[in-house]
Design a protein around this motif. Structure first.
Motif, PDB file in Angstrom:
ATOM      1  N   MET A   1       0.837  -1.183   0.000  1.00 59.09           N
ATOM      2  CA  MET A   1       0.000   0.000   0.000  1.00 59.09           C
ATOM      3  C   MET A   1       0.883   1.248   0.000  1.00 59.09           C
ATOM      4  O   MET A   1       1.877   1.304   0.710  1.00 59.09           O
ATOM      5  CB  MET A   1      -0.911  -0.017   1.230  1.00 59.09           C
ATOM      6  N   ALA A   2       0.516   2.229  -0.787  1.00 57.62           N
ATOM      7  CA  ALA A   2       1.304   3.454  -0.907  1.00 57.62           C
ATOM      8  C   ALA A   2       1.202   4.297   0.367  1.00 57.62           C
ATOM      9  O   ALA A   2       0.177   4.313   1.045  1.00 57.62           O
ATOM     10  CB  ALA A   2       0.832   4.263  -2.104  1.00 57.62           C
ATOM     11  N   GLU A   3       2.276   4.982   0.626  1.00 55.82           N
ATOM     12  CA  GLU A   3       2.344   5.883   1.764  1.00 55.82           C
ATOM     13  C   GLU A   3       1.490   7.127   1.487  1.00 55.82           C
ATOM     14  O   GLU A   3       1.502   7.657   0.381  1.00 55.82           O
ATOM     15  CB  GLU A   3       3.822   6.277   1.949  1.00 55.82           C
ATOM     16  N   THR A   4       0.755   7.604   2.486  1.00 58.04           N
ATOM     17  CA  THR A   4      -0.063   8.807   2.361  1.00 58.04           C
ATOM     18  C   THR A   4       0.716  10.000   2.902  1.00 58.04           C
ATOM     19  O   THR A   4       1.141   9.982   4.065  1.00 58.04           O
ATOM     20  CB  THR A   4      -1.396   8.656   3.123  1.00 58.04           C
ATOM     21  N   THR A   5       0.889  11.015   2.049  1.00 56.02           N
ATOM     22  CA  THR A   5       1.611  12.227   2.446  1.00 56.02           C
ATOM     23  C   THR A   5       0.620  13.357   2.698  1.00 56.02           C
ATOM     24  O   THR A   5      -0.243  13.637   1.870  1.00 56.02           O
ATOM     25  CB  THR A   5       2.610  12.646   1.355  1.00 56.02           C
ATOM     26  N   VAL A   6       0.769  13.974   3.853  1.00 58.20           N
ATOM     27  CA  VAL A   6      -0.054  15.113   4.254  1.00 58.20           C
ATOM     28  C   VAL A   6       0.840  16.347   4.225  1.00 58.20           C
ATOM     29  O   VAL A   6       1.993  16.297   4.658  1.00 58.20           O
ATOM     30  CB  VAL A   6      -0.628  14.912   5.677  1.00 58.20           C
ATOM     31  N   ILE A   7       0.290  17.462   3.698  1.00 58.86           N
ATOM     32  CA  ILE A   7       1.038  18.715   3.673  1.00 58.86           C
ATOM     33  C   ILE A   7       0.207  19.790   4.361  1.00 58.86           C
ATOM     34  O   ILE A   7      -1.023  19.800   4.255  1.00 58.86           O
ATOM     35  CB  ILE A   7       1.401  19.122   2.222  1.00 58.86           C
ATOM     36  N   THR A   8       0.867  20.651   5.098  1.00 58.13           N
ATOM     37  CA  THR A   8       0.203  21.780   5.726  1.00 58.13           C
ATOM     38  C   THR A   8       1.165  22.955   5.751  1.00 58.13           C
ATOM     39  O   THR A   8       2.366  22.805   5.457  1.00 58.13           O
ATOM     40  CB  THR A   8      -0.321  21.432   7.139  1.00 58.13           C
ATOM     41  N   PHE A   9       0.643  24.109   6.099  1.00 58.00           N
ATOM     42  CA  PHE A   9       1.412  25.345   6.034  1.00 58.00           C
ATOM     43  C   PHE A   9       1.120  26.215   7.244  1.00 58.00           C
ATOM     44  O   PHE A   9       0.037  26.154   7.811  1.00 58.00           O
ATOM     45  CB  PHE A   9       1.024  26.147   4.780  1.00 58.00           C
ATOM     46  N   GLY A  10       2.085  27.059   7.609  1.00 53.31           N
ATOM     47  CA  GLY A  10       1.870  28.024   8.678  1.00 53.31           C
ATOM     48  C   GLY A  10       3.116  28.822   8.955  1.00 53.31           C
ATOM     49  O   GLY A  10       4.197  28.522   8.451  1.00 53.31           O
ATOM     50  N   THR A  11       2.945  29.836   9.776  1.00 54.79           N
ATOM     51  CA  THR A  11       4.081  30.661  10.187  1.00 54.79           C
ATOM     52  C   THR A  11       4.812  29.985  11.343  1.00 54.79           C
ATOM     53  O   THR A  11       6.033  29.969  11.396  1.00 54.79           O
ATOM     54  CB  THR A  11       3.597  32.065  10.597  1.00 54.79           C
ATOM     55  N   PHE A  12       4.053  29.433  12.279  1.00 56.76           N
ATOM     56  CA  PHE A  12       4.608  28.721  13.439  1.00 56.76           C
ATOM     57  C   PHE A  12       5.563  29.600  14.241  1.00 56.76           C
ATOM     58  O   PHE A  12       6.615  29.170  14.690  1.00 56.76           O
ATOM     59  CB  PHE A  12       5.267  27.389  13.036  1.00 56.76           C
ATOM     60  N   ASP A  13       5.146  30.856  14.432  1.00 58.10           N
ATOM     61  CA  ASP A  13       5.909  31.796  15.244  1.00 58.10           C
ATOM     62  C   ASP A  13       5.382  31.707  16.672  1.00 58.10           C
ATOM     63  O   ASP A  13       4.187  31.567  16.896  1.00 58.10           O
ATOM     64  CB  ASP A  13       5.724  33.213  14.689  1.00 58.10           C
ATOM     65  N   VAL A  14       6.264  31.773  17.653  1.00 60.56           N
ATOM     66  CA  VAL A  14       5.902  31.629  19.064  1.00 60.56           C
ATOM     67  C   VAL A  14       5.033  30.368  19.203  1.00 60.56           C
ATOM     68  O   VAL A  14       3.835  30.410  19.449  1.00 60.56           O
ATOM     69  CB  VAL A  14       5.164  32.888  19.610  1.00 60.56           C
ATOM     70  N   ALA A  89       1.875  15.315  -2.299  1.00 61.05           N
ATOM     71  CA  ALA A  89       0.935  15.252  -1.177  1.00 61.05           C
ATOM     72  C   ALA A  89      -0.409  14.692  -1.623  1.00 61.05           C
ATOM     73  O   ALA A  89      -0.927  15.050  -2.683  1.00 61.05           O
ATOM     74  CB  ALA A  89       0.754  16.636  -0.561  1.00 61.05           C
ATOM     75  N   ASP A  90      -0.945  13.834  -0.790  1.00 60.25           N
ATOM     76  CA  ASP A  90      -2.260  13.249  -1.021  1.00 60.25           C
ATOM     77  C   ASP A  90      -3.353  14.062  -0.332  1.00 60.25           C
ATOM     78  O   ASP A  90      -4.505  14.065  -0.759  1.00 60.25           O
ATOM     79  CB  ASP A  90      -2.291  11.817  -0.474  1.00 60.25           C
ATOM     80  N   ILE A  91      -2.970  14.726   0.759  1.00 61.97           N
ATOM     81  CA  ILE A  91      -3.924  15.491   1.562  1.00 61.97           C
ATOM     82  C   ILE A  91      -3.306  16.846   1.911  1.00 61.97           C
ATOM     83  O   ILE A  91      -2.166  16.908   2.375  1.00 61.97           O
ATOM     84  CB  ILE A  91      -4.281  14.747   2.868  1.00 61.97           C
ATOM     85  N   LEU A  92      -4.074  17.918   1.690  1.00 61.22           N
ATOM     86  CA  LEU A  92      -3.691  19.262   2.126  1.00 61.22           C
ATOM     87  C   LEU A  92      -4.530  19.583   3.346  1.00 61.22           C
ATOM     88  O   LEU A  92      -5.760  19.486   3.307  1.00 61.22           O
ATOM     89  CB  LEU A  92      -3.965  20.294   1.025  1.00 61.22           C
ATOM     90  N   VAL A  93      -3.872  19.957   4.440  1.00 61.81           N
ATOM     91  CA  VAL A  93      -4.567  20.338   5.669  1.00 61.81           C
ATOM     92  C   VAL A  93      -4.344  21.824   5.919  1.00 61.81           C
ATOM     93  O   VAL A  93      -3.206  22.301   5.894  1.00 61.81           O
ATOM     94  CB  VAL A  93      -4.057  19.523   6.882  1.00 61.81           C
ATOM     95  N   MET A  94      -5.460  22.522   6.142  1.00 59.71           N
ATOM     96  CA  MET A  94      -5.410  23.941   6.483  1.00 59.71           C
ATOM     97  C   MET A  94      -6.338  24.177   7.664  1.00 59.71           C
ATOM     98  O   MET A  94      -7.260  23.398   7.904  1.00 59.71           O
ATOM     99  CB  MET A  94      -5.861  24.807   5.290  1.00 59.71           C
ATOM    100  N   GLY A  95      -6.124  25.285   8.376  1.00 61.10           N
ATOM    101  CA  GLY A  95      -7.032  25.664   9.456  1.00 61.10           C
ATOM    102  C   GLY A  95      -8.371  26.083   8.872  1.00 61.10           C
ATOM    103  O   GLY A  95      -8.452  26.538   7.731  1.00 61.10           O
ATOM    104  N   ASP A  96      -9.425  25.939   9.664  1.00 62.44           N
ATOM    105  CA  ASP A  96     -10.757  26.247   9.147  1.00 62.44           C
ATOM    106  C   ASP A  96     -10.988  27.735   8.902  1.00 62.44           C
ATOM    107  O   ASP A  96     -11.993  28.121   8.305  1.00 62.44           O
ATOM    108  CB  ASP A  96     -11.852  25.643  10.019  1.00 62.44           C
ATOM    109  N   ASP A  97     -10.042  28.576   9.322  1.00 60.09           N
ATOM    110  CA  ASP A  97     -10.137  29.992   8.961  1.00 60.09           C
ATOM    111  C   ASP A  97      -9.891  30.187   7.457  1.00 60.09           C
ATOM    112  O   ASP A  97     -10.179  31.247   6.910  1.00 60.09           O
ATOM    113  CB  ASP A  97      -9.168  30.845   9.791  1.00 60.09           C
ATOM    114  N   TRP A  98      -9.378  29.166   6.783  1.00 51.40           N
ATOM    115  CA  TRP A  98      -9.151  29.178   5.335  1.00 51.40           C
ATOM    116  C   TRP A  98     -10.231  28.393   4.591  1.00 51.40           C
ATOM    117  O   TRP A  98     -10.093  28.138   3.385  1.00 51.40           O
ATOM    118  CB  TRP A  98      -7.782  28.567   5.008  1.00 51.40           C
ATOM    119  N   ALA A  99     -11.296  27.979   5.275  1.00 45.70           N
ATOM    120  CA  ALA A  99     -12.319  27.092   4.693  1.00 45.70           C
ATOM    121  C   ALA A  99     -12.772  27.566   3.312  1.00 45.70           C
ATOM    122  O   ALA A  99     -13.134  28.725   3.125  1.00 45.70           O
ATOM    123  CB  ALA A  99     -13.513  26.973   5.622  1.00 45.70           C
ATOM    124  N   GLY A 100     -12.700  26.632   2.352  1.00 41.49           N
ATOM    125  CA  GLY A 100     -13.136  26.894   0.985  1.00 41.49           C
ATOM    126  C   GLY A 100     -12.087  27.509   0.078  1.00 41.49           C
ATOM    127  O   GLY A 100     -12.184  27.410  -1.144  1.00 41.49           O
TER     128      GLY A 100
END
Length: 134
Positions: A1-14, A89-100
Motif C-alpha cells: 500500500m502506498a504511503e499517504t503524504t499530508v502537507i500543511t502550512f503556517g508561520t509557526f511563530d511563538v 501530497a495526497d492530503i492538504l490540511v489547512m485551518g478552518d479559517d481558510w475554509a473553501g
C-alpha cells in the motif's frame, strides 16, 4: 500500500499548543507530514509584521517536532498547487479559517480544513507578552 503524504502550512511563530494540536491532527491523517513554514517576507505580507523568530529558527523548531517528517520554506500563498505537487501530497490540511479557499486543489489532493484551537492565537500571545513586560 502506498504511503499517504499530508502537507500543511503556517508561520509557526511563538510555537504554542494550538500549533502542536493542528500538526498532530494533520499527522494522524497520513504516514508522512510535510510542513511549509512561511518565509519572513510572506509573513510580513500576510500579517503586516515580522515574526518574533526568524525563518531559520522557525524551520528548525518545526523540523524538530516528532510528527513532522519534512519542512520547507513557503514563499507564496499562490504556489500551493506547486508545493502539493512537488511533495506528492495526497492530503492538504489547512485551518478552518481558510475554509473553501483551497477547494480548487481537490483535483490533485484531498483538502481538509481543521478547526483551530479556541482562544489561542500567536498574535494574541505576542500582545499579551508585550503588555505584561511593560
Amino acid at each position: 500500500m502506498a504511503e499517504t503524504t499530508v502537507i500543511t502550512f503556517g508561520t509557526f511563530d511563538v510555537l504554542h499548543v494550538g500549533h502542536v494540536r493542528v500538526l498532530n491532527r494533520a499527522a494522524e491523517l497520513g504516514d508522512r507530514l510535510v510542513v511549509g513554514v512561511s518565509s519572513d517576507a510572506l509573513n510580513l505580507a500576510k500579517k503586516g509584521r515580522n515574526p518574533v523568530f526568524s525563518q531559520q529558527e522557525r524551520l528548525e523548531i518545526v523540523a524538530n517536532l516528532k510528527v513532522v517528517d519534512t519542512v520547507f520554506v513557503e514563499e507564496s500563498l499562490e504556489l500551493k498547487r506547486e508545493y502539493v505537487e512537488q511533495h506528492a501530497a495526497d492530503i492538504l490540511v489547512m485551518g478552518d479559517d481558510w475554509a473553501g479557499k483551497f477547494d480548487f486543489l481537490n483535483d490533485i489532493c484531498k483538502v481538509v480544513y481543521l478547526p483551530r484551537t479556541p482562544s489561542i492565537s500567536t498574535t494574541a500571545l505576542i500582545e499579551h507578552i508585550a503588555t505584561t513586560r511593560s
